[in-house]
Scaffold this motif. Structure first.
Motif, mmCIF file in Angstrom:
data_model
loop_
_atom_site.group_PDB
_atom_site.id
_atom_site.type_symbol
_atom_site.label_atom_id
_atom_site.label_comp_id
_atom_site.label_asym_id
_atom_site.label_seq_id
_atom_site.Cartn_x
_atom_site.Cartn_y
_atom_site.Cartn_z
ATOM 1 N N TYR A 1 0.833 -1.210 0.000
ATOM 2 C CA TYR A 1 0.000 0.000 0.000
ATOM 3 C C TYR A 1 0.861 1.251 0.000
ATOM 4 N N ASP B 1 -0.178 5.079 1.714
ATOM 5 C CA ASP B 1 -1.142 6.063 2.239
ATOM 6 C C ASP B 1 -0.728 7.425 1.679
ATOM 7 N N LEU C 1 -8.587 1.418 -1.488
ATOM 8 C CA LEU C 1 -8.296 1.463 -0.057
ATOM 9 C C LEU C 1 -6.842 1.067 0.258
ATOM 10 N N HIS C 2 -6.092 0.659 -0.776
ATOM 11 C CA HIS C 2 -4.649 0.426 -0.598
ATOM 12 C C HIS C 2 -3.834 1.696 -0.850
ATOM 13 N N THR D 1 -4.612 4.921 0.636
ATOM 14 C CA THR D 1 -5.137 6.023 1.448
ATOM 15 C C THR D 1 -5.047 5.767 2.948
ATOM 16 N N HIS E 1 -8.001 3.707 4.927
ATOM 17 C CA HIS E 1 -7.976 2.358 4.362
ATOM 18 C C HIS E 1 -8.968 1.408 4.987
ATOM 19 N N HIS F 1 -12.655 -2.253 4.513
ATOM 20 C CA HIS F 1 -11.570 -2.711 3.631
ATOM 21 C C HIS F 1 -11.808 -4.169 3.191
ATOM 22 N N ASN G 1 -6.221 6.338 -6.322
ATOM 23 C CA ASN G 1 -6.503 7.143 -5.130
ATOM 24 C C ASN G 1 -7.643 8.134 -5.368
#
Ligand code: ZN
Length: 350
Positions: free
Chosen positions: A82, A84, A195-196, A198, A201, A219, A271
């Protein structure tokens, strides 16, 4: 889109298996990528055993993640799955200019995080035994690094093919190509799941004026629950496969790796769908609980799997077309051929 007959047969004859992003979702992304390849791509990858191996390998980084705490921090690890992305700007960095070399980024991020410590949640040491919580994640770096391993494998395969490699050397090189394709499939697939990408997530965090869900479990619902409920199969998506298009890898003025930039652009596009995904959840379109899955919810997941397959296919084709000339190995093989020819000549045998 013309599909290779062999792969089409494999896909269509496969039993109608439910899939989840966690397992069959990764398989599906890799199968869609295999279906996206041009006709002239090396045919061995689509032999049934190799195609199945690639789909199997597409889940291997999750096996590493699940069982070995010592792999959590780097490499085939938790943090490679991921990024974020909001944490980059919190650290004073820009996704469009961050270093493409992982360790340069690590240094820059650590410095930025220390300088803007007030913008980051306090890390509880008791919940951070693997020392992963300080990091934003490394998804696009993992994609680029695994791409270059695949590129190298295509390079040495070609050297063995051109310069008298033994059948075993060629078979081993082909096995390495298959392995590298499968591992790259995992990280590329992960980055198609919004969701990977941010800090949100698993439920919205921080200011929440739109009132998005903060529930844990969101998730895993996107990873697996929703996909199971939609009864999607790979075969459903194959007719909509997006043909793989190779990237043009020119030297960049900023000297950054163009593959990394492509991976980051792909991640940024994913994203951009974080908030639309939360909006779908808020509108009850994602089939949580007793709700049916709305067409918009199904379309969202289908599109992300297709985009993941398209990106993966494009990375594979690019790696093949831009494989470096393995000069060192080619020189060694040339010497080996010359030695064998000299020995043959001195033995007097034809
Ligand atoms: Zn993963």
């Amino acid at each position: 889109m013309k599909l290779r007959p062999l792969l089409l047969a494999v896909v269509l004859l496969a039993p109608r298996v439910l899939f989840a992003w966690g397992f069959d979702g990764h398989r599906t992304v890799s199968q869609l990528a295999l279906a996206s390849l041009p006709q002239d791509f090396p045919a061995f990858v689509n032999q049934p055993a190799n195609a199945d191996r690639i789909a199997f390998l597409a889940n291997v980084p999750d096996r590493w993640r699940n069982v070995d705490p010592w792999l959590d921090q780097v490499g085939g690890s938790w943090t490679d799955h991921y990024l974020d992305i909001e944490q980059l700007s919190e650290a004073g960095l820009d996704a469009h200019t961050v270093p493409s070399m992982r360790l340069d980024f690590v240094v820059a991020f650590a410095a930025g995080r220390a300088a803007h410590a007030d913008k980051f949640p306090v890390v509880d040491p008791a919940k951070n035994v693997d020392h992963t919580r300080e990091w934003a994640g490394f998804s696009p770096w993992a994609i680029a690094e695994n791409f270059h391993k695949l590129q190298a494998a295509f390079g040495y395969l070609k050297a063995y093919q051109d310069l008298g490699g033994t059948p075993e050397e060629i078979a081993n090189s082909q096995a390495d190509v298959v392995y590298a394709m499968g591992i790259l499939a995992h990280y590329t697939g992960d980055a198609a799941q919004p969701l990977h990408t941010t800090i949100h997530h698993d439920g919205w965090v921080g200011a929440n004026p739109q009132g998005y869900t903060t529930q844990r479990g969101f998730h895993s619902w996107i990873d697996s629950g929703l996909i199971i409920k939609t009864h999607l199969t790979t075969a459903d998506l194959v007719p909509r496969v997006i043909p793989a298009i190779p990237f043009v890898l020119g030297v960049r003025a900023d000297q950054r790796d163009p593959v990394f930039v492509a991976a980051m652009d792909y991640l940024l596009a994913t994203n951009a769908l974080v908030e639309p995904l939360y909006q779908l959840e808020k509108a009850g379109k994602l089939g949580r609980g007793e709700q049916p899955v709305a067409p918009e919810g199904r379309a969202f997941i289908e599109n992300q799997l297709l985009k993941g397959g398209a990106m993966l296919g494009s990375l594979w084709v690019t790696a093949w077309k831009t494989a470096p000339v393995d000069t060192y190995l080619r020189t060694e093989l040339g010497k080996r051929q010359a030695t064998a020819a000299a020995a043959k000549a001195s033995s007097g045998k034809p």
